[in-house]
Design an enzyme around this catalytic site. Structure first.
Site, PDB file in Angstrom:
ATOM      1  N   ASP A 215     -12.092  -7.804  21.070  1.00 35.23           N
ATOM      2  CA  ASP A 215     -11.220  -7.722  22.249  1.00 35.23           C
ATOM      3  C   ASP A 215     -11.991  -7.315  23.497  1.00 35.23           C
ATOM      4  O   ASP A 215     -11.795  -7.885  24.578  1.00 35.23           O
ATOM      5  CB  ASP A 215     -10.107  -6.702  21.976  1.00 35.23           C
ATOM      6  CG  ASP A 215      -9.175  -6.543  23.161  1.00 35.23           C
ATOM      7  OD1 ASP A 215      -8.729  -7.573  23.711  1.00 35.23           O
ATOM      8  OD2 ASP A 215      -8.881  -5.402  23.542  1.00 35.23           O
TER       9      ASP A 215
ATOM     10  N   GLU B  87      -7.704   1.888   3.238  1.00 33.78           N
ATOM     11  CA  GLU B  87      -7.891   2.636   4.474  1.00 33.78           C
ATOM     12  C   GLU B  87      -9.275   2.352   5.063  1.00 33.78           C
ATOM     13  O   GLU B  87      -9.417   2.164   6.276  1.00 33.78           O
ATOM     14  CB  GLU B  87      -7.706   4.135   4.208  1.00 33.78           C
ATOM     15  CG  GLU B  87      -6.262   4.584   4.128  1.00 33.78           C
ATOM     16  CD  GLU B  87      -5.498   4.103   2.883  1.00 33.78           C
ATOM     17  OE1 GLU B  87      -6.140   3.628   1.916  1.00 33.78           O
ATOM     18  OE2 GLU B  87      -4.259   4.205   2.887  1.00 33.78           O
TER      19      GLU B  87
ATOM     20  N   CYS C 164       0.836  -1.200   0.000  1.00 38.73           N
ATOM     21  CA  CYS C 164       0.000   0.000   0.000  1.00 38.73           C
ATOM     22  C   CYS C 164       0.871   1.250   0.000  1.00 38.73           C
ATOM     23  O   CYS C 164       1.882   1.296   0.698  1.00 38.73           O
ATOM     24  CB  CYS C 164      -0.799   0.042   1.301  1.00 38.73           C
ATOM     25  SG  CYS C 164      -2.547  -0.123   1.111  1.00 38.73           S
TER      26      CYS C 164
END
EC number: 4.6.1.17
Lengths: 160, 160, 160, 160, 160, 160
Positions: free
Chosen positions: B127, B113, B76
């Site tokens: 998480d 992105e 990228c």
């Protein structure tokens, strides 16, 4: 069901205190898949044989991401890692299957490291093939198993 | 179908040369979903109202990840970003839907992105809730639309 | 010979002001070499054919490092990059030759990006082969040519 | 000569598993040199005395790079570091000699940390002096000694 | 007084869209101070003359931090920087004064880059001197002036 | 008063060797304040209740910065962290008070992690409110207490 430990009593986020936990060998394995057009998978396979290895680029991206998990996931503990491995393979005619295992002797688990490795490897495959197949889909990233924590081992009831 | 531009003639990976492309306004939107148990979603909703906002933590993680996409995805281009926005919302009884839009005046697109923002936001939700629901699954991360490149706009034929 | 522009009048280091320079196409190529035992080179060559590609890992490490040059070199400007390419090849019986080219439309040159790419690719080769050949030497990393700045093009009088 | 441990059986790169290794005190020293025109060295020396210290900037860059070695070298373990020191000095009329020592109580060696510190310090010298001497060459970066691993201590047969 | 632009209508944080703003020359200067015991300042002054320059280490830390502002401050735009300078000097008998100026041709201001540079330089002074003076205080970090944005120039009414 | 340990005998900076220190439980708490106009504080309070939580964004920025302290402060040891917590609250009519606590079982203290967390949280508040109050001042960042090192516990004589 207990509460979300990543918040304190007033609702502020925090990194949970693990300083009193013993150091034990932790291991975690996660899996995911990138669905694509059969022609795209053929292109990856061909180049792997001939020249240009999408799997190897994705594998390295996953390893590097696992090492930086603590920077990416705000409330994750910053961990060293004793091992990371990624396995990528074609699955059927139109998918790549990604599996990552992370290992560490430490005070907290390495699930997030394995999950991050799979996610970033999948993103890398998307990046490398998007010029020929913008419609690829990253599917079903999940924890398959873990061991070493206080809560005992975990194994997914419906493994991939 | 053309080849994979991220490899040179001998199969070595490379960052494609975009120096001759004009600077234009680029925009990209990606979406994904985290599937979880209804009790887990209820916990997120409750805390959002009461104290502790899982969505806000995930949103910030996604914004920060979008800014570091060039570090995570090997081939990228490193890009500035003129805007990033993430929208998270409960979907039905057992899922969180994540949508990210990135925007830039630049020489190359910002799909990665937007995809990275969704991926890292999803990992962050995992998480924060994994202590109560280890079986959550990150599902279907895909590009929904983009505009501003030479190839004309893209809009997914089967939007989420 | 003029002074060192990276210091101000009182001797403090600084990032030189380039805001008044025009944006032009900049290009730079650097080269380096890793000297090793012939058996080590043979091992790299074999694995490249069979399984495990040291060159590809080093190439990706170099590309990633080029993108982070501004973080590594204290007084370097943080730059986007429009292109990076690394070429690695065996040289004779006991060396690997590394060449990197960086390109950008910008206000300052990309020599450091090319030099950093070569350096980190060389370190990666060292890392991957050190278990079998701890005595490897990274030799002669230098700028070969650059173009696009105000001082006109540069070409090394004694190219590698 | 054994194989390259950084690849698995199918040739995929991996971070080698060190979780079963004991934690021992590891130390490693690497050296390198930057060759330049005598006038350039004179300029560095003068400014060191008067104002503007190229050596100090390079030293800090090397220390910071050592701490991030695991981010730069794809298959390196992410390590804490218990100590890093760099020594820079003029060598003869036309070179700067760089030496770095890294130390850690850990499961794997710190050669790469020492090598990375020397490399990035050398790049920093190049960066700071390139406006007056574009032809500088980074020469001979190598491991001089290490201790603390299972394979016993290493000392270069032909030290710099 | 208008609202906080870093939130969208539903209260989610976002990076504000600047893609429609023109590129103009932006400049910002921030200042701060570290208060310490006179003996500590004497030690810094002595070493600066003799050996070991606390100011130079702090200056470099500030420059490096300015380049990474977009990684540190969640809703800041990731920016290149065309110039950064830090000035450190003793102030009276018991303080170090830090001033940083950042400059960029871009779509948004560089106040945060200047503020981050001062903050991290101050932290670095604290770190280097804390073994002899744990009670040091970082005081009054503020923006002194800026120019180049749509809102016209700003100059602090009560400059330091 | 002893010398500055971050320099070697010749005045070069270094990361002090802590490899011989025992691993003990370390804890440190730092505090700081952002002074602002009462209207600005009112805006933060209102949005916290209604939509958009400046405190939560600042808290996450502080946690993330604590994890990267070793990258920001040149001579700091790179540390894992076992816990980080930030507490933000309005103080009087015109200030936000920030307190951070870091904890680790390790060979060196975590003061810098706590100080960095407070500093970056303060910068984040500045960033989010600067459009409405450019004159905000970050005031008095200091260590309040620490424990766990060889020098015994520290508690500030004049706590905030």
């Amino acid at each position: 069901m207990s509460g979300l430990t990543h918040f304190d009593d007033s609702g502020g986020s925090r990194m949970v205190d693990v300083s009193a936990k013993p150091q034990t060998l932790r291991s975690a394995t996660a899996r995911g898949r990138v669905r694509m057009r059969p022609e795209t998978l053929a292109l990856i396979r061909d180049r792997k044989v001939a020249k240009g290895d999408v799997f190897e680029v994705a594998r390295l991206a996953g390893i590097l991401a696992a090492k930086r998990t603590g920077e990416l996931i705000p409330l994750c503990h910053p961990l060293g890692l004793d091992a990371v491995e990624l396995r990528l393979e074609a699955e059927g005619e139109d998918a790549v299957r990604i599996e990552a295992t992370a290992r560490l002797v430490g005070r907290t688990g390495v699930e997030m490291e394995a999950m991050a490795a799979v996610s970033v490897a999948a993103l890398t495959i998307y990046d490398m093939c998007k010029a020929v197949d913008r419609g690829m889909v990253i599917e079903r990233i999940a924890l398959e198993e873990k061991s070493g924590g206080q809560g005992g081992p975990y194994r997914r009831p419906d493994p991939e």
